[in-house]
Design a protein around this motif. Structure first.
Motif, mmCIF file in Angstrom:
data_model
loop_
_atom_site.group_PDB
_atom_site.id
_atom_site.type_symbol
_atom_site.label_atom_id
_atom_site.label_comp_id
_atom_site.label_asym_id
_atom_site.label_seq_id
_atom_site.Cartn_x
_atom_site.Cartn_y
_atom_site.Cartn_z
ATOM 1 N N UNK A 1 107.272 -57.959 43.090
ATOM 2 C CA UNK A 1 107.486 -59.327 42.419
ATOM 3 C C UNK A 1 106.889 -60.293 43.609
ATOM 4 N N UNK A 2 107.133 -60.232 44.838
ATOM 5 C CA UNK A 2 106.716 -60.976 45.808
ATOM 6 C C UNK A 2 105.238 -61.033 45.970
ATOM 7 N N UNK A 3 104.687 -59.858 46.117
ATOM 8 C CA UNK A 3 103.270 -59.620 46.032
ATOM 9 C C UNK A 3 102.607 -60.348 44.673
ATOM 10 N N UNK A 4 103.254 -60.105 43.698
ATOM 11 C CA UNK A 4 102.724 -60.656 42.276
ATOM 12 C C UNK A 4 102.616 -62.391 42.441
ATOM 13 N N UNK A 5 103.824 -62.869 43.224
ATOM 14 C CA UNK A 5 103.792 -64.079 43.147
ATOM 15 C C UNK A 5 102.754 -64.903 44.238
ATOM 16 N N UNK B 1 93.418 -60.153 33.114
ATOM 17 C CA UNK B 1 94.620 -60.198 33.753
ATOM 18 C C UNK B 1 94.737 -61.367 34.862
ATOM 19 N N UNK B 2 93.507 -61.719 35.560
ATOM 20 C CA UNK B 2 93.761 -62.880 36.583
ATOM 21 C C UNK B 2 93.015 -64.177 36.033
ATOM 22 N N UNK C 1 98.219 -59.614 39.455
ATOM 23 C CA UNK C 1 99.535 -59.868 39.380
ATOM 24 C C UNK C 1 100.321 -59.095 38.304
ATOM 25 N N UNK C 2 99.747 -58.841 37.119
ATOM 26 C CA UNK C 2 100.425 -57.878 36.130
ATOM 27 C C UNK C 2 100.598 -56.719 36.717
ATOM 28 N N UNK C 3 99.679 -56.020 37.077
ATOM 29 C CA UNK C 3 99.763 -54.852 37.781
ATOM 30 C C UNK C 3 100.962 -54.822 38.907
ATOM 31 N N UNK C 4 100.850 -55.729 39.700
ATOM 32 C CA UNK C 4 101.931 -55.850 40.772
ATOM 33 C C UNK C 4 103.308 -55.878 40.222
ATOM 34 N N UNK C 5 103.437 -56.806 39.054
ATOM 35 C CA UNK C 5 104.842 -56.863 38.401
ATOM 36 C C UNK C 5 105.184 -55.434 37.812
ATOM 37 N N UNK C 6 104.176 -54.886 37.189
ATOM 38 C CA UNK C 6 104.384 -53.463 36.638
ATOM 39 C C UNK C 6 104.964 -52.490 37.799
#
Length: 531
Positions: free
Chosen positions: A231-235, A156-157, A222-227
């Motif tokens: 969104x800000x943490x994923x970016x 994922x990363x 970032x994919x887990x954070x989007x899930x």
């Protein structure tokens, strides 16, 4: 082995210069968890041959002709001690799904280290077989969690143009762990007190500490954070991995692709384990079963026969220093994984799996044929056996060893990824347990045993033939595609035709969001025309 065109188009870090190493180094570090896996599975092969361990946990015997020490390990105990780790890892792998979804990939790995350390502590302090076995179970739980979470985190990363090599690094770390276990066992085997095996086991605290401490500095997936809707943490996490600004268009494009693919899956409802076997346009059932079976076939190549029972097998074959031969086979395993890490991005996943299965099949049939036709006194024959085993290990290390983990990490859609990966890795450990438990009964002589000896390689040769057939019909070529593009590949091609469609995806630089946008535009146009 012809290679396809080089990867291009979107993906993590696609527009960042490929010389940028920050994101690659971060995800590659996670592969260190493979040392826990490799060392723990590798150390037991030598430990059960150590004098003090046999005196502590073995069974007394008067048969000094066959057991000079006066102690021996019955097949039942040998099976239990070796294979019980895999029983723990089976359940650990299944627990990897809730750990990944609830704690996240990064914190899940850190928690796994604590469980693993509990198991190491119990084994180190054990003075009876029950405590040692319980320690093996807890260590197995930790290793099982790690074996699900790390390939998931890396897939994922990692940048797509080097994802296969990064995830292959996990298998490379496993081989390094196996080699370290063989070296440490060889260094301590002649000690005549508990330190002979306690040193080998307690060193694992170091591996767990390094992994846990290192992961505390790495970004979350970032994919887990989007899930999770962050969104800000994923970016921010994606910007660390790509060395790009959080507001860079490339970061926005990648995050948008993840959102679109996730939304499509979530529209079908909250995922359960049953959804992993759902028949749909996205071929979820095929993908889940492919992950489960590729991990099963990896174990059925027979590789862990060498690394679990290699010391015993070489000793019974008349080789004078089986510990040194075990080190030699581990060195081959380590260094031949490196060409696999390069080849997975040069030649692709599918072609290497096919060639690797063919090579292993030939070598194992030859080992079986030579093994049953020569005597233990035939030094030339014994050397030929060792050479063929090394070629077989080289074939595994450069193909099925790393690539099975690469495939498992990249063929599942995000909504079911944790659950499908946990099932796949659990399959690996279930077969690992079955093979580890059954092998002493298959190979050893004596009442209740099959006494196959080298003939067991006829079985492994046949299973490698099965590996070839399975790959041809079930595994597509995913080299150079983002995880979201893999969804498009499954939707629009079959494993046999996947290479051609993959080339189209790369040539046209198709994004998931582009395809979905075109579909929505087409639907809106049809609706307008009807009005």
């Amino acid at each position: 082995m012809p290679g396809g065109p080089s990867a291009s188009g979107e993906g993590i870090g696609a527009s960042a210069p490929k010389s940028k190493v920050a994101g690659i180094a971060m995800t590659a570090f996670a592969a260190f968890g493979g040392i826990l896996f490799g060392y723990d599975t590798g150390t037991i092969s030598g430990i059960i041959q150590m004098d003090d361990w046999l005196r502590t946990f073995g069974v007394p015997t008067d048969d000094l002709a066959n057991h000079e020490l006066g102690y021996y390990l019955p097949s039942s105990r040998e099976s239990l001690v070796v294979s019980i780790l895999s029983a723990g890892t089976f359940f650990g792998a299944l627990l990897g799904a809730p750990a990944a979804d609830i704690l996240g990939r990064r914190l899940g790995i850190m928690a796994s280290c604590l469980v693993f350390c509990l198991g190491v502590a119990l084994q180190t302090g054990a003075h009876n077989l029950a405590t040692f076995v319980v320690g093996r179970v807890f260590a197995g739980l930790g290793v099982g969690l790690v074996s699900t979470l790390i390939p998931m985190y890396q897939s994922e990363c990692s940048p797509k143009w080097i994802r296969g090599a990064v995830v292959s690094g996990y298998q490379w770390a496993i081989t390094i762990g196996l080699l370290l276990a063989a070296v440490v066992n060889n260094a301590t085997k002649d000690r005549q007190n508990h330190s002979s095996w306690q040193i080998s086991i307690s060193i694992q605290f170091i591996w767990a500490f390094v992994l846990c401490a290192g992961m505390s500095y790495l970004p979350e997936s970032p994919r887990w954070l989007i899930k999770q809707g962050k969104d800000k943490a994923a970016a921010k996490a994606l910007s660390r991995l790509t060395s790009l600004d959080p507001h860079d268009p490339e970061v926005e494009t990648e995050l948008n692709d993840i959102r679109v693919a996730l939304k499509e899956e979530q529209e079908l409802g909250e995922s359960t384990y049953a959804d992993c076997f759902r028949f749909s346009h996205n071929k979820i059932a095929l993908r889940t079963l492919s992950g489960i079976f590729i991990q099963a076939w990896q174990q059925l190549t027979g590789i862990n026969f060498i690394f679990y029972y290699g010391t015993t097998f070489f000793k019974n074959s008349g080789i004078t220093n089986p510990f040194l031969i075990t080190i030699a086979t581990n060195i081959v395993n380590v260094f031949m994984t490196i060409p696999g890490m390069w080849g997975v991005e040069r030649f692709g996943r599918r072609s290497l799996l096919l060639w690797g299965a063919a090579l292993m099949c030939v070598c194992e049939y030859l080992v079986a044929i030579i093994g049953v036709t020569i005597s233990v006194e035939d030094q030339a024959g014994q050397k030929a056996l060792i050479a063929l085993v090394c070629i077989y290990i080289a074939g595994f290390a450069s193909t099925w060893g790393p690539i099975a983990w690469v495939i498992t990490g990249e063929i599942f859609p995000l909504n079911i990824r944790a659950k499908a990966m946990s099932l796949s890795v659990a399959s690996n450990w279930l077969w690992n347990f079955g093979i580890g438990y059954a092998t002493p009964y298959l190979v050893n002589d004596g009442p209740g045993n099959a006494g196959l000896g080298a003939k067991v390689f006829f079985i492994w040769g046949s299973t490698c033939l099965g590996c070839f057939i399975f790959t041809y019909f079930c595994i597509p070529e995913t080299k150079g595609l983002s995880l979201e593009q893999v969804d498009l590949l499954y939707q629009n091609s079959t494993p046999i035709t996947s290479a051609r469609y993959r080339n189209e995806l790369i040539a046209q630089d198709l994004h998931v969001s582009d395809v979905k946008g075109l579909e929505m535009h087409h639907d809106e146009k049809e609706a307008t025309e009807k009005v």
